[in-house]
Write a protein that holds these residues in place. Structure first.
Motif, PDB file in Angstrom:
ATOM      1  N   ILE A 232      -8.463  46.303  13.851  1.00 12.29           N
ATOM      2  CA  ILE A 232      -9.320  45.020  14.004  1.00 12.29           C
ATOM      3  C   ILE A 232      -8.637  43.940  13.647  1.00 12.29           C
ATOM      4  N   THR A 233      -8.599  42.775  14.613  1.00 13.34           N
ATOM      5  CA  THR A 233      -7.886  41.983  14.558  1.00 13.34           C
ATOM      6  C   THR A 233      -8.514  40.937  13.526  1.00 13.34           C
ATOM      7  N   ASP A 234      -7.630  40.009  12.721  1.00  6.30           N
ATOM      8  CA  ASP A 234      -8.234  38.863  11.952  1.00  6.30           C
ATOM      9  C   ASP A 234      -8.150  37.639  12.684  1.00  6.30           C
ATOM     10  N   GLN A 235      -6.789  36.928  12.602  1.00  4.12           N
ATOM     11  CA  GLN A 235      -6.204  35.843  13.106  1.00  4.12           C
ATOM     12  C   GLN A 235      -4.875  35.652  13.000  1.00  4.12           C
ATOM     13  N   ALA A 236      -4.216  35.012  14.124  1.00  4.37           N
ATOM     14  CA  ALA A 236      -2.934  34.730  14.104  1.00  4.37           C
ATOM     15  C   ALA A 236      -2.121  35.893  13.959  1.00  4.37           C
ATOM     16  N   GLY A 237      -2.379  36.936  14.623  1.00  3.58           N
ATOM     17  CA  GLY A 237      -1.420  38.139  14.489  1.00  3.58           C
ATOM     18  C   GLY A 237      -1.739  39.173  13.486  1.00  3.58           C
ATOM     19  N   LEU A 238      -2.713  38.943  12.485  1.00  6.12           N
ATOM     20  CA  LEU A 238      -3.052  39.692  11.335  1.00  6.12           C
ATOM     21  C   LEU A 238      -4.061  40.780  11.670  1.00  6.12           C
ATOM     22  N   ALA A 239      -3.841  41.855  11.314  1.00  6.53           N
ATOM     23  CA  ALA A 239      -4.759  43.007  12.066  1.00  6.53           C
ATOM     24  C   ALA A 239      -5.019  43.839  10.598  1.00  6.53           C
ATOM     25  N   LEU A 240      -6.140  44.613  10.758  1.00  2.00           N
ATOM     26  CA  LEU A 240      -6.308  45.822   9.623  1.00  2.00           C
ATOM     27  C   LEU A 240      -6.420  46.998  10.359  1.00  2.00           C
ATOM     28  N   ARG A 241      -5.406  47.994  10.290  1.00  6.01           N
ATOM     29  CA  ARG A 241      -5.352  49.319  10.884  1.00  6.01           C
ATOM     30  C   ARG A 241      -6.170  50.339   9.995  1.00  6.01           C
ATOM     31  N   VAL A 242      -6.858  50.994  10.642  1.00  5.77           N
ATOM     32  CA  VAL A 242      -7.750  52.008  10.085  1.00  5.77           C
ATOM     33  C   VAL A 242      -7.166  53.551  10.552  1.00  5.77           C
ATOM     34  N   GLN A 243      -6.579  54.286   9.732  1.00  5.43           N
ATOM     35  CA  GLN A 243      -6.108  55.649  10.132  1.00  5.43           C
ATOM     36  C   GLN A 243      -7.226  56.637   9.942  1.00  5.43           C
ATOM     37  N   GLN A 244      -7.023  57.759  10.767  1.00  7.01           N
ATOM     38  CA  GLN A 244      -7.852  58.894  10.505  1.00  7.01           C
ATOM     39  C   GLN A 244      -8.474  59.312   9.416  1.00  7.01           C
ATOM     40  N   SER A 245      -7.457  59.283   8.499  1.00  7.45           N
ATOM     41  CA  SER A 245      -7.604  59.708   7.044  1.00  7.45           C
ATOM     42  C   SER A 245      -8.597  58.719   6.315  1.00  7.45           C
ATOM     43  N   GLY A 246      -8.804  57.385   6.835  1.00  6.08           N
ATOM     44  CA  GLY A 246      -9.695  56.490   6.302  1.00  6.08           C
ATOM     45  C   GLY A 246      -9.017  55.394   5.480  1.00  6.08           C
ATOM     46  N   VAL A 247      -7.352  55.700   5.420  1.00  5.90           N
ATOM     47  CA  VAL A 247      -6.556  54.404   4.892  1.00  5.90           C
ATOM     48  C   VAL A 247      -6.482  53.290   5.584  1.00  5.90           C
ATOM     49  N   LYS A 248      -6.786  52.139   5.041  1.00  6.14           N
ATOM     50  CA  LYS A 248      -6.612  50.924   5.849  1.00  6.14           C
ATOM     51  C   LYS A 248      -5.588  50.109   5.430  1.00  6.14           C
TER      52      LYS A 248
END
Length: 388
Positions: A19-35
């Motif tokens: 999920i993108t936040d702003q100006a290139g920062l994003a949060l990646r959510v793995q299949q394991s649930g790790v963010k």
């Protein structure tokens, strides 16, 4: 833009997603649930994802600050990050209810600092910026204000460092730039001059201010504590002020004496707002008069200007105690001061109520003696002029 609730609500899917936040920062959510936090950087016609760390170990605001720093290192356009206003709000959340001067400190910071640089990125604020901001305040002769502003602003940056939003505090030594303010004690008089002051009060003060003056002198409360006294706090033995209304946040009992009872009855008799719960009510029945009422009246009188302030009445009483052999602990307890180290106070929990009863009887007797002397002074005929 993401927020903390949205991040917490994100759930893993069959495939990794981000999920993108702003100006290139994003949060990646793995299949394991790790963010994990990643920042996307354009490089040689490709997009490179740089991992910053995991959530919640790294918060949203921290990730934005780290992403902005990474983009600055690569000379890319700065992204939105942690502002001074964000740091100020963090300080407010941590300090509210923990420091007695919180309200005054907050308003002072909002007026002089937050309103000017609140939207600046925290890592873009350096000593020259703050120096330029407070120099006009120093030029106006408000050295104490400068001292408080620098102390609290430096504290805000210290907290930002501890929270991980900055690597170091650039304002750590900024107080060395400005002169140390000269400490000036509040104006007061020698206790032996009290008859003269009382004669002037009797001659000029309206009934409300006369009652407020005598009550302040008799109780030795701070001006804000005096006006907050409620009628239902008065019992047969004492006036008991709850801890939240005292500067030191400790319940304070003032022994009742016949003289203090007479002052209370007089204050009740001159109240225009009979339904108010306060001994010194304002026009609005749900409020008391201003804590600065006595101070303003004294300031407006030529006889007292720069000679006596409302807080100075406490100094008169404390000096009288010292010169009349009142023990240190009892004298300090009369003024609701905390004495001794934290360890000492953990063991010594008495408020010296019994010895203070005797002390207050003597103190009130002295006030009454001064009042009688004041009547003699006011009745004394003026000296005749010398013959030519």
């Amino acid at each position: 833009m993401l927020n903390s609730k949205q991040i917490q609500a994100l759930r893993p899917r069959e495939r990794r997603y981000q999920i993108t936040d702003q100006a290139g920062l994003a949060l990646r959510v793995q299949q394991s649930g790790v963010k994990s936090w990643v920042v996307r950087i354009p490089q040689n016609g490709r997009v490179l994802d740089i991992t910053l760390g995991h959530w919640p170990e790294i918060s949203l605001l921290q990730a934005r600050a780290m992403a902005r720093k990474k983009r600055q290192e690569l000379q890319l356009e700065p992204s939105g990050s942690y502002t001074f206003r964000d740091a100020f709000k963090f300080w407010c959340n941590k300090k509210k209810g923990r420091i007695s001067s919180y309200r005054d400190e907050k308003l002072r910071l909002e007026k002089y600092i937050v309103s000017k640089i609140g939207n600046r990125q925290l890592d873009s604020i350096n000593p020259p910026i703050l120096i330029k901001l407070v120099e006009p305040i120093e030029a106006a002769g408000k050295q104490s204000t400068v001292k408080r502003l620098l102390m609290r602003t430096r504290e805000i940056f210290d907290m930002a460092v501890n929270a991980g939003f900055l690597n170091s505090n650039p304002l750590a030594k900024i107080t060395k730039v400005f002169a140390t303010p000269e400490v000036r004690h509040m104006p007061s008089i020698d206790w032996k001059e009290l008859p003269i002051v009382i004669s002037q009060i009797e001659a000029k003060a309206p009934p409300k201010y006369r009652a407020l003056f005598y009550f302040s002198l008799a109780t030795l409360l701070r001006p804000g504590e005096v006006v907050s006294v409620r009628i239902d706090w008065i019992s047969e033995e004492a006036i008991t002020i709850p801890a939240e209304f005292m500067k030191m946040k400790r319940t304070h009992r003032i022994p009742l004496t016949p003289y203090l009872i007479s002052l209370i009855n007089e204050a009740k008799s001159i109240r225009k707002n009979k339904r108010s719960p306060f001994l010194f009510p304002a026009t609005n029945k749900n409020r008391h008069i201003s804590g600065q009422a006595m101070a303003k009246w004294l300031h407006d009188q030529p006889e007292f200007k720069n000679k006596l302030v409302a807080h100075g009445l406490r100094s008169i009483g404390r000096s009288w105690f010292a010169d009349n052999d009142v023990t240190f602990e009892v004298a300090e307890a009369c003024l609701a001061h905390l004495v001794g180290s934290q360890v000492v106070r953990a063991y010594q929990r008495t408020d010296f109520f019994a010895p203070r009863q005797k002390v207050m009887l003597s103190w009130h007797a002295y006030i009454e003696t001064c009042a009688r002397c004041a009547q003699v002074l006011s009745q004394k005929p003026a000296e005749s002029e010398a013959p030519d």
